[in-house]
Structures are given as C-alpha cells and as structure tokens.
Design a protein around this motif. Sequence first.
Motif, mmCIF file in Angstrom:
data_model
loop_
_atom_site.group_PDB
_atom_site.id
_atom_site.type_symbol
_atom_site.label_atom_id
_atom_site.label_comp_id
_atom_site.label_asym_id
_atom_site.label_seq_id
_atom_site.Cartn_x
_atom_site.Cartn_y
_atom_site.Cartn_z
ATOM 1 N N GLN A 108 0.837 -1.112 0.045
ATOM 2 C CA GLN A 108 0.275 0.056 -0.056
ATOM 3 C C GLN A 108 0.885 1.368 -0.120
ATOM 4 O OE1 GLN A 108 -2.353 -2.264 3.196
ATOM 5 N NE2 GLN A 108 -3.580 -0.448 2.921
ATOM 6 N N PHE A 109 1.811 1.407 0.631
ATOM 7 C CA PHE A 109 2.431 2.661 0.998
ATOM 8 C C PHE A 109 3.560 2.800 -0.137
ATOM 9 C CE2 PHE A 109 6.264 5.110 2.384
ATOM 10 C CZ PHE A 109 5.471 6.482 2.904
ATOM 11 N N VAL A 110 4.582 1.693 -0.571
ATOM 12 C CA VAL A 110 5.647 1.736 -1.248
ATOM 13 C C VAL A 110 5.412 2.415 -2.631
ATOM 14 C CG1 VAL A 110 7.496 0.779 -2.173
ATOM 15 C CG2 VAL A 110 6.962 0.192 0.182
ATOM 16 N N PRO A 111 4.432 1.593 -3.277
ATOM 17 C CA PRO A 111 3.954 2.185 -5.022
ATOM 18 C C PRO A 111 3.627 3.506 -4.776
ATOM 19 C CG PRO A 111 2.788 -0.020 -4.016
ATOM 20 C CD PRO A 111 3.267 0.536 -2.832
ATOM 21 N N VAL A 112 2.889 4.098 -3.512
ATOM 22 C CA VAL A 112 2.249 5.202 -3.738
ATOM 23 C C VAL A 112 3.500 6.032 -3.624
ATOM 24 C CG1 VAL A 112 0.989 7.197 -2.627
ATOM 25 C CG2 VAL A 112 0.286 4.947 -2.764
ATOM 26 N N GLN A 113 4.573 6.100 -2.740
ATOM 27 C CA GLN A 113 5.681 6.939 -2.473
ATOM 28 C C GLN A 113 6.658 6.663 -3.683
ATOM 29 O OE1 GLN A 113 7.263 8.597 0.704
ATOM 30 N NE2 GLN A 113 7.848 9.238 -1.526
ATOM 31 N N GLN A 114 6.812 5.457 -4.295
ATOM 32 C CA GLN A 114 7.602 5.662 -5.734
ATOM 33 C C GLN A 114 6.801 6.578 -6.735
ATOM 34 O OE1 GLN A 114 7.649 1.315 -5.939
ATOM 35 N NE2 GLN A 114 9.854 1.363 -5.301
ATOM 36 N N ALA A 115 5.464 6.514 -6.659
ATOM 37 C CA ALA A 115 5.057 7.514 -7.889
ATOM 38 C C ALA A 115 5.105 8.820 -7.327
ATOM 39 C CB ALA A 115 3.303 6.984 -7.770
ATOM 40 N N LEU A 116 5.353 9.249 -6.168
ATOM 41 C CA LEU A 116 5.239 10.606 -5.814
ATOM 42 C C LEU A 116 7.013 10.943 -5.837
ATOM 43 C CD1 LEU A 116 3.420 10.801 -2.571
ATOM 44 C CD2 LEU A 116 2.839 11.769 -4.703
ATOM 45 N N ASP A 117 7.700 9.966 -5.895
ATOM 46 C CA ASP A 117 9.038 10.439 -5.805
ATOM 47 C C ASP A 117 9.468 10.389 -7.641
ATOM 48 O OD1 ASP A 117 12.022 10.461 -4.822
ATOM 49 O OD2 ASP A 117 12.492 8.469 -5.736
ATOM 50 N N GLU A 118 8.894 9.978 -8.409
ATOM 51 C CA GLU A 118 8.917 9.939 -9.921
ATOM 52 C C GLU A 118 8.431 11.369 -10.336
ATOM 53 O OE1 GLU A 118 6.624 7.449 -12.790
ATOM 54 O OE2 GLU A 118 7.821 5.869 -11.683
ATOM 55 N N SER A 119 7.328 11.635 -9.612
ATOM 56 C CA SER A 119 6.866 12.994 -10.260
ATOM 57 C C SER A 119 5.886 13.322 -9.185
ATOM 58 C CB SER A 119 5.880 12.850 -11.558
ATOM 59 O OG SER A 119 5.104 13.887 -11.808
ATOM 60 N N ASP A 120 5.891 14.583 -8.630
ATOM 61 C CA ASP A 120 5.177 15.176 -7.710
ATOM 62 C C ASP A 120 5.387 16.811 -7.809
ATOM 63 O OD1 ASP A 120 3.486 16.189 -5.498
ATOM 64 O OD2 ASP A 120 4.504 14.803 -4.070
ATOM 65 N N GLN A 121 4.802 17.776 -8.049
ATOM 66 C CA GLN A 121 5.132 19.117 -7.598
ATOM 67 C C GLN A 121 5.599 19.416 -6.344
ATOM 68 O OE1 GLN A 121 2.537 22.274 -9.039
ATOM 69 N NE2 GLN A 121 1.649 21.144 -10.749
ATOM 70 N N LEU A 122 5.147 18.752 -5.344
ATOM 71 C CA LEU A 122 5.688 19.118 -3.941
ATOM 72 C C LEU A 122 7.020 18.716 -3.877
ATOM 73 C CD1 LEU A 122 2.466 18.189 -1.520
ATOM 74 C CD2 LEU A 122 2.881 20.559 -2.493
ATOM 75 N N ASN A 123 7.514 17.924 -4.676
ATOM 76 C CA ASN A 123 8.938 17.655 -4.364
ATOM 77 C C ASN A 123 9.684 18.853 -4.399
ATOM 78 O OD1 ASN A 123 8.612 14.903 -4.213
ATOM 79 N ND2 ASN A 123 8.845 14.376 -6.039
ATOM 80 N N ASP A 124 9.112 19.981 -5.124
ATOM 81 C CA ASP A 124 10.076 21.218 -5.261
ATOM 82 C C ASP A 124 10.251 21.882 -3.876
ATOM 83 O OD1 ASP A 124 10.312 20.740 -7.670
ATOM 84 O OD2 ASP A 124 9.043 22.215 -8.713
ATOM 85 N N TRP A 125 9.364 21.574 -2.978
ATOM 86 C CA TRP A 125 9.369 22.080 -1.603
ATOM 87 C C TRP A 125 9.516 21.398 -0.554
ATOM 88 C CZ3 TRP A 125 5.634 23.020 -5.488
ATOM 89 C CH2 TRP A 125 5.848 24.061 -6.369
#
Length: 394
Positions: free
Chosen positions: A350-367
């Motif tokens: 449940q957690f790891v695939p979502v975290q991986q998707a966010l690591d791949e692309s997520d606007q919030l990664n800029d901040w």
Amino acid sequence: LLGYVGSAGVGAAAGAGAVLAVGAEDAAPASSAPAPAAPGRTIEPWGAHQPGVAAPQAAVSELVALDLLPDVDREALGRLMRLWTGDIEALAAGRGAPGDPAPWLSQPASDLTITVGVGPGACRPGLFGAGPPGFGDVPPMRHDRLQERWSGGDLAVLVAGRDGTTVAHAVRRLVADAAPFARARWRQVGSWNPTDPTGRPQTGRNLFGQVDGSGNPQPGTPLFDATVWVREGRWAGGSSLVVRCIRMDLDTWDELTRDEQERSVGRTLADGAPLTGGPELHDLDLEARSQGRLVVPADAHARRAHPSLHGGRRMFRKGANYTREVETGQGVEVESGLVFLAFQADLADQFVPVQQALDESDQLNDWTTAIGSATFAVLPGFEQGSWLGEQLLT
Ligand code: HEM
C-alpha cells in the motif's frame, strides 16, 4: 495555551475571569463553583487495536524511537511490554505510572493515547518473530536526503494528547522504564490543529497552510478497517506505521501565487475542497478539464497519490507540524516540516508504490524533502488483564 483555553469553552473562560476579579480570600470555595465541562476525553487503552491509531489527531504528538540493548532477548522484551502496559493503563487513566516521581503531571481527560510499534530489527526470530505482511524498510527514494539521526529504531512509542506537558511526562515515564532494555535513538515532537476556534473537529493544516487529511478513509468505516488493520495471523489487529520526517521549504513556497499553490495539490487553500468542486470531503474529479486543461494537473500531489491510480490502494495519514533549530555548520537555522505518519495493513503493497509514484513525479517535491525515515509494526491491541504483545512473545 490559547487554543487550550479557547477549546475549554465559555464556562471555563468565565470561571477564570471570576477568580481573577476577586481577592483569593473572598473567592467562593472551589467546590461550590460549577465544574466546567472537561475539555478532553479519557481514552481507554484496551481493545482489539491500540486506540491511538484511529483516534482523532491530537494537538501534540511526540514520537520516540528506541534501540534495544544488545543482550535483550524475547523474555526481556516480555518484561518491558508488561511494564509499558502498566504505564499505559495508568497514564491513559490520568494516574501516575507505577513508581512515578511526579504523578501530578498525569491528568485524566487529556485525550492521551500511547501507541507502541516494533522496528524491522526487532521483527526477527528470538524477538518478535516475523513482522506483519509486507513489513520492512521503505526503499531509498531519489529525492530522499535521509539523516541517520531521524531514521530507524527497534521500538517506537507515539504519545499523543491535548497538551505538551502531559505528553512530555508520559514520554519521560515510558523512556525511563525502558532504560534496562532500550535507549532512546531519536525524538520528534509536533503539533496539529484538530479543532476550530469553537472546539468543533476539523481536518487541520500543515505548515504550507494546506488542509491535510481530507482524502483519508474515515475511522469507523469498513474502508478504514480494510486499509489499516492486519486481518489475519499473529499480527491480526495490528498495523504498519511509516514515519517520514519531511522538511518543508516555507520561504520558497510563500513565493508561489495562490493559484500555483492550489494546483500543486489539487485542492483549495480556503477549505481544502477539490478544485473540481464540492465540499472538502469530496473526492477529486481527475478527468475534469477547463479550457482543455486538466483542472488537477498531471503532476499534482493528490492526483499522483490518488487511490484510483494505485488499484484502490490507500493509507491513513496523520501528521505533526514541527519547527526546530538545526546546526548547519554555518550557524543555527530554523527548519520546519511535517512528521508524516502513514498507517496501512501492508506497507510494501500500500505505501511503497504510492511513495515511488510521488518520487517519480510530484509538484510538492520542489518544496519538500524527506530527511528521516522509519517503519514500525504496530502491535495489536490488548484487553484488560492481558499485556501488549502477549500473543507475539508467548
Ligand atoms: C493528499 C500534503 C506527503 C500521500 C494530500 C493533500 C495535501 C497533502 C494538502 C490533499 C488533502 C488530503 O487529501 O489530505 C502533503 C505534504 C506532504 C505530503 C505537504 C509532505 C510534506 C505525502 C507522502 C505521501 C502522501 C509522503 C505518501 C507516500 C497522500 C495521499 C493523499 C494525499 C494518499 C490523498 C490523495 C487522495 O485520496 O485524494 N497531501 N503530503 N503525502 N497525500 Fe500528501
């Protein structure tokens, strides 16, 4: 403190005013004054699940990770768990823990919950045995900048409550009683605003000012139970907790326009409602377009994390906002962020695939940058007369 007085209600505020207005010798005996309604709840520690997981977000959360001392075996772990069980029962009731040198710091109606978890290093033969399905470390992420001092741990206690004094006291007792078995590794404390100025529950905001938690499964629903609790086996009634300490760059965030801030997630700042319409607790419409453009951008945080992109996989998120001074080598700086907590039955699924998707692309990664990471198998609950972890250690 202001929040505490405010949420205590008009009765308590008026009472305080009356005491201030008269000399102490003229004041009516305290016993004749109507008792103000208790502002918080006394939460019973017993049940199939540890109650702190599903309990509403508390104003203050303190999380301590501990490392087991080298010679601790299964039998010693059992002694620690029995000790902690006694402490938890007393502290939750607002009594001093056994041997407590400062029992006055315990009070009932403090919304106090104490949740105990076990790290990957203690989920092995001779200690707790294998952890729940899918339990283990979060794999490294491209955007991570993890620091040892906020990561890992063999045991964790998550203490939550309505005021920092009660919480700090409970933490101190639990850590002191663990001294023969384990040593504190790191400690993080943070706050949340779980009620509005009239005392009504609200979702609460992170330090970007965003309403955070709207998309969560609601405790007490079958969806919540299916998301959070381990169903079968030795860990039935338990869960898996991911702790990510995430630094947030508030200064560069503040430079964005409101529109940019809202589109980075897909929800409004005013009340957390989806940009695609409806009230706060409504789901996002990921197909909605305006003038041909997706209303919730392709790399918006809530789209990338949305269950519909992950085969319906969900997690239950909680958090605590932190601000602390850090030594950078060039002096002391103020750092802010979120102690991000996610509970799910199966961490790998449940957690790891979502975290991986966010690591791949997520606007919030800029901040945002993860600077700490830890995982803990949350022990099943215990009934009165039994003890925490009994089914795993006997
Ligand atoms: C949704 C903020 C980190 C998973 C949201 C929302 C906000 C938000 C404002 C929309 C409101 C809501 O549904 O709660 C943040 C911030 C983060 C952060 C500021 C870091 C500092 C994470 C991480 C994960 C995550 C690390 C998981 C790996 C989710 C999920 C949703 C969500 C699953 C709900 C999506 C939906 O169902 O619509 N987050 N988040 N978030 N976030 Fe985060």
